[in-house]
Design a protein around this motif. Structure first.
Motif, mmCIF file in Angstrom:
data_model
loop_
_atom_site.group_PDB
_atom_site.id
_atom_site.type_symbol
_atom_site.label_atom_id
_atom_site.label_comp_id
_atom_site.label_asym_id
_atom_site.label_seq_id
_atom_site.Cartn_x
_atom_site.Cartn_y
_atom_site.Cartn_z
ATOM 1 N N SER A 260 -32.959 21.377 52.006
ATOM 2 C CA SER A 260 -31.685 20.953 52.578
ATOM 3 C C SER A 260 -31.465 19.452 52.452
ATOM 4 N N VAL A 261 -32.420 18.741 51.854
ATOM 5 C CA VAL A 261 -32.308 17.302 51.665
ATOM 6 C C VAL A 261 -31.704 17.019 50.293
ATOM 7 N N GLY A 262 -30.738 16.139 50.243
ATOM 8 C CA GLY A 262 -30.149 15.728 48.965
ATOM 9 C C GLY A 262 -29.267 16.797 48.362
ATOM 10 N N GLY A 263 -28.749 16.530 47.188
ATOM 11 C CA GLY A 263 -27.894 17.471 46.470
ATOM 12 C C GLY A 263 -28.668 18.074 45.329
ATOM 13 N N ASN A 264 -28.054 18.915 44.556
ATOM 14 C CA ASN A 264 -28.627 19.654 43.437
ATOM 15 C C ASN A 264 -30.078 19.334 43.100
ATOM 16 N N ARG A 265 -30.297 18.272 42.327
ATOM 17 C CA ARG A 265 -31.646 17.927 41.874
ATOM 18 C C ARG A 265 -32.519 17.473 43.048
ATOM 19 N N GLY A 266 -31.913 16.740 43.957
ATOM 20 C CA GLY A 266 -32.654 16.254 45.129
ATOM 21 C C GLY A 266 -33.149 17.389 45.999
ATOM 22 N N SER A 267 -32.369 18.462 46.109
ATOM 23 C CA SER A 267 -32.799 19.577 46.949
ATOM 24 C C SER A 267 -33.990 20.310 46.333
ATOM 25 N N ALA A 268 -34.028 20.399 45.006
ATOM 26 C CA ALA A 268 -35.169 21.047 44.341
ATOM 27 C C ALA A 268 -36.435 20.222 44.531
#
Length: 157
Positions: A80-88
């Motif tokens: 749930s942290v960051g967006g697209n790449r950050g969440s992975a």
């Protein structure tokens, strides 16, 4: 603050409940605790006198349950942290950190106090037995029984 979606919250709650249940799964290791397989099995009984007693710690269990539970919680929280790449990336890092934390929590929750009881048997031989501390206050000079079945040894009154 990290926000977790409703599915993540349910998974987190389920994993936490399962992890807390680990403490109840640990088998007792005291002199008065028997496994089901020990029922109706003959034991050799010896008598002796307690020479010394000292407190010890029995390490907790280290099963995959704590690691997997922690990894799942960490992965959900990290995703749930960051967006697209950050969440992975967050999910992977969260899973690794959660797995390590879950393993440590499991070991800590299932750790138990124990006693090392050194007994001088009637034949003069010394025997030390480590078992979970179930509140029996063994005292030096006290006469006790040693029970053995070939795999398990325990000290009782």
């Amino acid at each position: 603050m990290v926000s977790v979606n409703p599915v993540g919250r349910r998974a987190l709650a389920l994993i936490l409940v399962a992890s807390l249940g680990l403490g109840g799964c640990a088998a007792g290791l005291g002199g008065g605790t028997y496994s089901r397989t020990e029922a109706r099995r003959a034991m050799v009984v010896q008598f002796g006198v307690i020479e010394s007693v000292r407190g010890v710690q029995l390490e907790g269990t280290k099963s995959p349950v704590g690691t997997v539970s922690g990894a799942a919680v960490g992965g959900i929280a990290g995703s749930s942290v960051g967006g697209n790449r950050g969440s992975a990336i967050g999910a992977v890092l969260g899973a690794v950190a959660g797995g390590l934390a879950g393993s440590a929590i499991e070991e800590g929750v299932t750790r138990k106090p124990g006693v090392e009881v050194t007994v001088q048997l009637e034949n003069g031989q010394y025997l030390a037995v480590v078992q979970q501390d179930e509140g029996e206050q063994f005292m030096p000079g006290e006469r006790v029984r040693i029970l053995r079945d070939g795999g398990t040894t325990r000290v009782t009154r």
